[in-house]
Scaffold this motif. Sequence first.
Motif, mmCIF file in Angstrom:
data_model
loop_
_atom_site.group_PDB
_atom_site.id
_atom_site.type_symbol
_atom_site.label_atom_id
_atom_site.label_comp_id
_atom_site.label_asym_id
_atom_site.label_seq_id
_atom_site.Cartn_x
_atom_site.Cartn_y
_atom_site.Cartn_z
ATOM 1 N N ARG A 43 0.845 -1.222 0.000
ATOM 2 C CA ARG A 43 0.000 0.000 0.000
ATOM 3 C C ARG A 43 0.872 1.261 0.000
ATOM 4 O O ARG A 43 0.792 2.070 -0.925
ATOM 5 N N ASP A 44 1.696 1.413 1.041
ATOM 6 C CA ASP A 44 2.563 2.588 1.113
ATOM 7 C C ASP A 44 3.401 2.684 -0.167
ATOM 8 O O ASP A 44 3.489 3.746 -0.796
ATOM 9 N N GLY A 45 4.018 1.557 -0.516
ATOM 10 C CA GLY A 45 4.963 1.551 -1.633
ATOM 11 C C GLY A 45 4.321 1.975 -2.947
ATOM 12 O O GLY A 45 4.916 2.742 -3.715
ATOM 13 N N ALA A 46 3.097 1.495 -3.193
ATOM 14 C CA ALA A 46 2.440 1.840 -4.459
ATOM 15 C C ALA A 46 2.171 3.340 -4.528
ATOM 16 O O ALA A 46 2.384 3.981 -5.563
ATOM 17 N N PHE A 47 1.727 3.921 -3.419
ATOM 18 C CA PHE A 47 1.484 5.367 -3.434
ATOM 19 C C PHE A 47 2.804 6.150 -3.463
ATOM 20 O O PHE A 47 2.872 7.238 -4.032
ATOM 21 N N ARG A 101 2.842 -6.699 3.951
ATOM 22 C CA ARG A 101 4.202 -6.155 3.891
ATOM 23 C C ARG A 101 5.211 -7.292 3.775
ATOM 24 O O ARG A 101 4.924 -8.432 4.164
ATOM 25 N N TYR A 102 6.376 -6.944 3.237
ATOM 26 C CA TYR A 102 7.449 -7.921 3.054
ATOM 27 C C TYR A 102 8.766 -7.294 3.499
ATOM 28 O O TYR A 102 8.904 -6.069 3.511
ATOM 29 N N THR A 103 9.733 -8.135 3.822
ATOM 30 C CA THR A 103 11.085 -7.619 4.058
ATOM 31 C C THR A 103 11.637 -7.126 2.716
ATOM 32 O O THR A 103 11.102 -7.445 1.654
ATOM 33 N N ASP A 110 9.757 -12.272 10.420
ATOM 34 C CA ASP A 110 9.456 -13.102 11.596
ATOM 35 C C ASP A 110 8.455 -12.446 12.537
ATOM 36 O O ASP A 110 8.113 -13.009 13.568
ATOM 37 N N ASP A 111 8.041 -11.216 12.243
ATOM 38 C CA ASP A 111 7.177 -10.501 13.182
ATOM 39 C C ASP A 111 5.712 -10.735 12.842
ATOM 40 O O ASP A 111 5.322 -10.724 11.677
ATOM 41 N N GLU A 112 4.926 -10.917 13.888
ATOM 42 C CA GLU A 112 3.477 -11.065 13.698
ATOM 43 C C GLU A 112 2.915 -9.767 13.133
ATOM 44 O O GLU A 112 3.353 -8.683 13.531
ATOM 45 N N TRP A 113 1.976 -9.831 12.236
ATOM 46 C CA TRP A 113 1.340 -8.605 11.729
ATOM 47 C C TRP A 113 -0.107 -8.892 11.331
ATOM 48 O O TRP A 113 -0.501 -10.057 11.276
ATOM 49 N N TRP A 114 -0.856 -7.830 11.086
ATOM 50 C CA TRP A 114 -2.265 -7.976 10.682
ATOM 51 C C TRP A 114 -2.278 -8.089 9.168
ATOM 52 O O TRP A 114 -2.654 -7.156 8.435
ATOM 53 N N ASP A 115 -1.872 -9.266 8.682
ATOM 54 C CA ASP A 115 -1.355 -9.322 7.337
ATOM 55 C C ASP A 115 -2.332 -9.398 6.170
ATOM 56 O O ASP A 115 -2.039 -8.895 5.101
#
Length: 380
Positions: A43-47, A101-103, A110-115
Amino acid sequence: MPRYTASPLAEHSRALIGRLQTPEGAYPASPTFSAYTGYCWFRDGAFIADGMSAVGEAESAERFFDWCAAVLTERADHIRWIVAETEAGRPPAGAQMLPARYTFAGGVGDDEWWDFQLDGYGTWLWALVEHTGRHGADAARWLPAIELTVDYLVASWDRPCYDWWEEHSEHVHVSTLACVAAGLDAVADAGLLDGTRETGARQASAAIRELVAERGTLSGHLVKWLGSTAVDGSLAAALAPLGFADPASGLGAATIDVLERHLTVNGGTHRYLGDTFFGGGQWPLLSCFLGLAQLAAGDRDRAVELYDWAASTATEELDLPEQVGAHLIAPRMRWEWVERWGTVATPLLWSHAMLLRLGAALDATASDPATDSVLEGLAR
Ligand code: BGC
């Protein structure tokens, strides 16, 4: 001399984004904020890519699209599995769906996220087509990734998932639907899809529009999620730059009006009423989205005010934050977040990119600059 895209703040913004873009092409959300470091969001990256493309940084935008394409094609088998399972009536659990999101290396980390979030996959398609239209670039090298994305979205667009704010996974969010439809329309209209895929993309987009008209609209304006009565600052993006709904239509006018009256204070736009994240402050990137919507609806003066407010949130080093705390919805909650994650993410690259994007739109619609400076001279 362009007024908005050549300002010191704009120059700092494009240099900052350019400097922080990784060798792989990823845009870090924020270099220093504990919970975001090491990750790039679709999302962030596309904008961000769209903002960079709009100010002429074509190569940067294309390197980001290359990164997205690599992330997707590396997962081609998994995406095909998701599509096949969904078509067989066995939609995979949210945890099996593509993450938000991706590294930088393209891993899930390795971090939990609301993916499970769908919006970014529509937005990268949309941003890519905006870019190729703007700069005449050839989309051929991104085609395999575009096709995987279209198949994924056509199979999955109607699923509840986390929204732009990574909340409420039980709902179908109107901003998310707008991103998905804008992306599918963009690649279909650009002639990038074969016959069957194009039909699927157009059918999904038409179904999204029907659903939003039936359940994503109330009192003539867009709402936060299907069946909701609330609104959300992200809905401005559905009007502009995404163009999912016409900013100059009745729906556009009513949506702008409710975002102005319910969520915007002195030019600073909140995410939604009830926001408690860092106390629920005002987000410069949302003021920029609202500015783009106002501009597209014909109110350039208001767009300039919103721009000026967003620019006023810059620190002395000209860094833009994710949000500011001058007007908080839930002041007592701010400290809890500071203790958990540290101070507000600053700089946030998405904020810088939206300032560039609105600045480019203002420069492109400037009345005669000579007259502008005469008027300014008179005003002084
Ligand atoms: C926001 C997301 C954003 C992420 C990275 C989160 O706090 O809710 O919209 O993608 O930060 O900037």
